[in-house]
Design an enzyme around this catalytic site. Structure first.
Site, PDB file in Angstrom:
ATOM      1  N   GLU A 244      50.945  12.793   6.923  1.00  0.00           N
ATOM      2  CA  GLU A 244      50.019  12.083   7.028  1.00  0.00           C
ATOM      3  C   GLU A 244      49.560  11.023   5.841  1.00  0.00           C
ATOM      4  O   GLU A 244      49.369   9.994   5.928  1.00  0.00           O
ATOM      5  CB  GLU A 244      48.730  12.571   7.629  1.00  0.00           C
ATOM      6  CG  GLU A 244      48.945  13.061   9.215  1.00  0.00           C
ATOM      7  CD  GLU A 244      47.606  13.536   9.838  1.00  0.00           C
ATOM      8  OE1 GLU A 244      46.455  12.452   9.853  1.00  0.00           O
ATOM      9  OE2 GLU A 244      47.480  14.501  10.492  1.00  0.00           O
ATOM     10  N   HIS A 260      65.206  35.379  10.536  1.00  0.00           N
ATOM     11  CA  HIS A 260      66.204  35.629  11.467  1.00  0.00           C
ATOM     12  C   HIS A 260      66.663  34.570  12.424  1.00  0.00           C
ATOM     13  O   HIS A 260      67.306  34.745  13.483  1.00  0.00           O
ATOM     14  CB  HIS A 260      65.183  36.554  12.725  1.00  0.00           C
ATOM     15  CG  HIS A 260      64.578  37.777  12.084  1.00  0.00           C
ATOM     16  ND1 HIS A 260      65.495  38.944  12.027  1.00  0.00           N
ATOM     17  CD2 HIS A 260      63.395  37.995  11.510  1.00  0.00           C
ATOM     18  CE1 HIS A 260      64.757  39.813  11.527  1.00  0.00           C
ATOM     19  NE2 HIS A 260      63.434  39.219  11.077  1.00  0.00           N
ATOM     20  N   LYS A 354      47.324   6.053  19.766  1.00  0.00           N
ATOM     21  CA  LYS A 354      46.119   6.058  20.744  1.00  0.00           C
ATOM     22  C   LYS A 354      45.648   4.742  21.381  1.00  0.00           C
ATOM     23  O   LYS A 354      45.358   4.689  22.357  1.00  0.00           O
ATOM     24  CB  LYS A 354      44.965   6.743  19.614  1.00  0.00           C
ATOM     25  CG  LYS A 354      45.247   8.007  19.074  1.00  0.00           C
ATOM     26  CD  LYS A 354      44.071   8.429  18.398  1.00  0.00           C
ATOM     27  CE  LYS A 354      44.241  10.090  18.002  1.00  0.00           C
ATOM     28  NZ  LYS A 354      43.165  10.439  17.032  1.00  0.00           N
TER      29      LYS A 354
HETATM   30  O1  PA5 Z   1      44.446  13.436  10.962  1.00  0.00           O
HETATM   31  C1  PA5 Z   1      44.239  12.735  11.937  1.00  0.00           C
HETATM   32  O2  PA5 Z   1      43.783  11.532  11.892  1.00  0.00           O
HETATM   33  C2  PA5 Z   1      44.951  13.252  13.268  1.00  0.00           C
HETATM   34  O3  PA5 Z   1      45.476  14.165  13.031  1.00  0.00           O
HETATM   35  C3  PA5 Z   1      43.603  13.391  14.103  1.00  0.00           C
HETATM   36  O4  PA5 Z   1      42.790  14.472  13.508  1.00  0.00           O
HETATM   37  C4  PA5 Z   1      43.972  13.650  15.567  1.00  0.00           C
HETATM   38  O5  PA5 Z   1      44.575  12.520  15.990  1.00  0.00           O
HETATM   39  C5  PA5 Z   1      42.950  14.253  16.440  1.00  0.00           C
HETATM   40  O6  PA5 Z   1      41.743  13.234  16.220  1.00  0.00           O
HETATM   41  P1  PA5 Z   1      40.541  13.523  16.409  1.00  0.00           P
HETATM   42  O7  PA5 Z   1      40.340  14.413  15.058  1.00  0.00           O
HETATM   43  O8  PA5 Z   1      39.507  12.423  16.064  1.00  0.00           O
HETATM   44  O9  PA5 Z   1      40.087  14.361  17.453  1.00  0.00           O
END
Ligand code: PA5
Length: 364
Positions: A244, A260, A354
């Site tokens: 990310e 393994h 999303k």
């Molecule tokens: O880091 C991020 O933006 C994502 O991994 C979000 O955490 C994930 O999409 C879930 O969204 P939220 O944390 O708003 O529930």
């Protein structure tokens, strides 16, 4: 354009690339520990009954789920009831009135979490929502379910302290986890010292292990190995943060399982393996046989990969040790983003996904 020569000691340059303030949030993680420690929880007004709870489930995704894994690993060896992490629309069959379910969503609008929240509500579980607001807060409030409200305005993955510590404090409140306060305090102190003395942007590369590791990972495929029951959650977090923040692929696995299967796969294709850099997360709590396995494994893959770097945990308690590894990985991923010339904050691909899903159904 290759930015390999980007100077990681150019602090202004680092901050210029970082539109969402990921570096600032990392600097503030020790403060998150303190603030989350003192934040009011709904239990003062609405006590939960521990006697009836036989399982704990944390349901969430991505940056909102990792706190569940920290809780799972931390508590597995000491708590009488299991913690299970659920990253799905539904819930395991066992979830019912004797299950404490934390529905965690930073935005409060993640469709899988909203769906599993509804499922938990239908099954009569003891439910708690952890969120900044959104549809989750609304749904919880409308049916009298307690909400732990987390400060907004951050990237979910940068709010790991805010999203995790209330879970631990709730277990403390229920009598499942005595003395969480001392452990959280130690974690905060360890992180503060790491930020000041070794990881922060102000610490020059020749003394900064995260900047050095980012250089080693630049242009390489990162493979992160932890150990079951201790550093596994840190390995998982490193992978997610490299994805990310640095917008780069990364893979993780755990000892002893990887001995393994995965260990056999370091022969072909040789040219790709030459571009793999393996990071082994080490902790004093690793089983002695796992420590031995790590040494032998390094010998097995040594000539095949670009390199192997060991990162050791710091601190006394398991909580501090896990967070110390997470912190090194978080900083490494942000420095790696700088080397790639990319802004660590935005996750446009997740936002796009999303949005597209939102066109075809409820929630995001
Ligand atoms: O880091 C991020 O933006 C994502 O991994 C979000 O955490 C994930 O999409 C879930 O969204 P939220 O944390 O708003 O529930």
């Amino acid at each position: 354009m290759s930015l390999y020569n980007f100077d990681l000691d150019n602090i202004d340059g680092l901050y210029r690339l970082d539109s969402a303030g990921m570096l600032k949030m990392l600097a503030e993680l020790p403060t998150q520990c303190r603030q989350a420690q003192n934040a009011p929880l709904p239990w003062e007004e609405r006590p939960l009954a521990a006697e009836s709870i036989t399982h704990v489930v944390v349901t969430g995704l991505g940056g909102s789920a990792i706190g569940g894994d920290i809780l799972r690993v931390l508590t597995a060896g000491r708590m009488p009831v299991p913690v299970i992490v659920n990253r799905d629309y539904g819930l395991p069959h066992f979830v019912g009135p004797d299950t404490l379910v934390f529905a965690v969503s930073y935005s409060g609008n993640t469709e899988e979490t909203l769906s599993s929240f509804e499922e938990a509500r239908r099954r009569g579980a003891a439910l708690v929502a952890v969120t900044t607001g959104g549809a989750l807060a609304k749904a919880a409030q409308s049916c009298g379910i307690p909400v732990i409200t987390v400060p907004g305005g951050l990237a979910p993955r940068a709010a790991v302290g805010y999203l995790f510590f209330p879970l631990l404090r709730t277990l403390e409140h229920l009598g499942f986890w005595p003395d969480a306060a001392a452990e959280i305090e130690e974690a905060g102190e360890v992180l503060k010292a790491m930020h000041e003395k070794s990881l922060g942007p102000h610490v020059p590369q020749d003394k900064n292990p995260a900047k050095q590791l980012a250089r080693r990972l630049y242009g390489r495929l990162a493979v992160i190995w932890g150990s079951s029951g201790t550093t596994e959650v840190a390995a998982q977090r490193w992978k997610g943060q490299i994805n990310e923040n640095a917008k780069a692929p990364a893979y993780w696995n755990v000892f002893p399982e990887l001995n393994h299967n995965e260990i056999v796969g370091f022969r072909f294709p040789a040219s790709i393996l030459k571009n793999v850099h393996v990071v082994v997360l080490r902790d004093e709590g690793d089983h002695p046989r796992v420590q031995k396995r790590m040494e032998i494994t390094a010998k097995v893959i040594d000539g095949a990969v670009d390199g192997i770097t060991e990162v050791h945990s710091q601190g006394k308690g398991l909580l501090a040790r896990i967070f110390s590894l997470i912190y090194t990985g978080d900083y490494t991923s942000v420095y790696l983003a700088a080397l790639y010339g990319t802004d660590p904050g935005p996750v446009e691909v997740i936002d796009y996904l999303k949005r597209e899903l939102g066109k075809n159904g409820a929630g995001s």
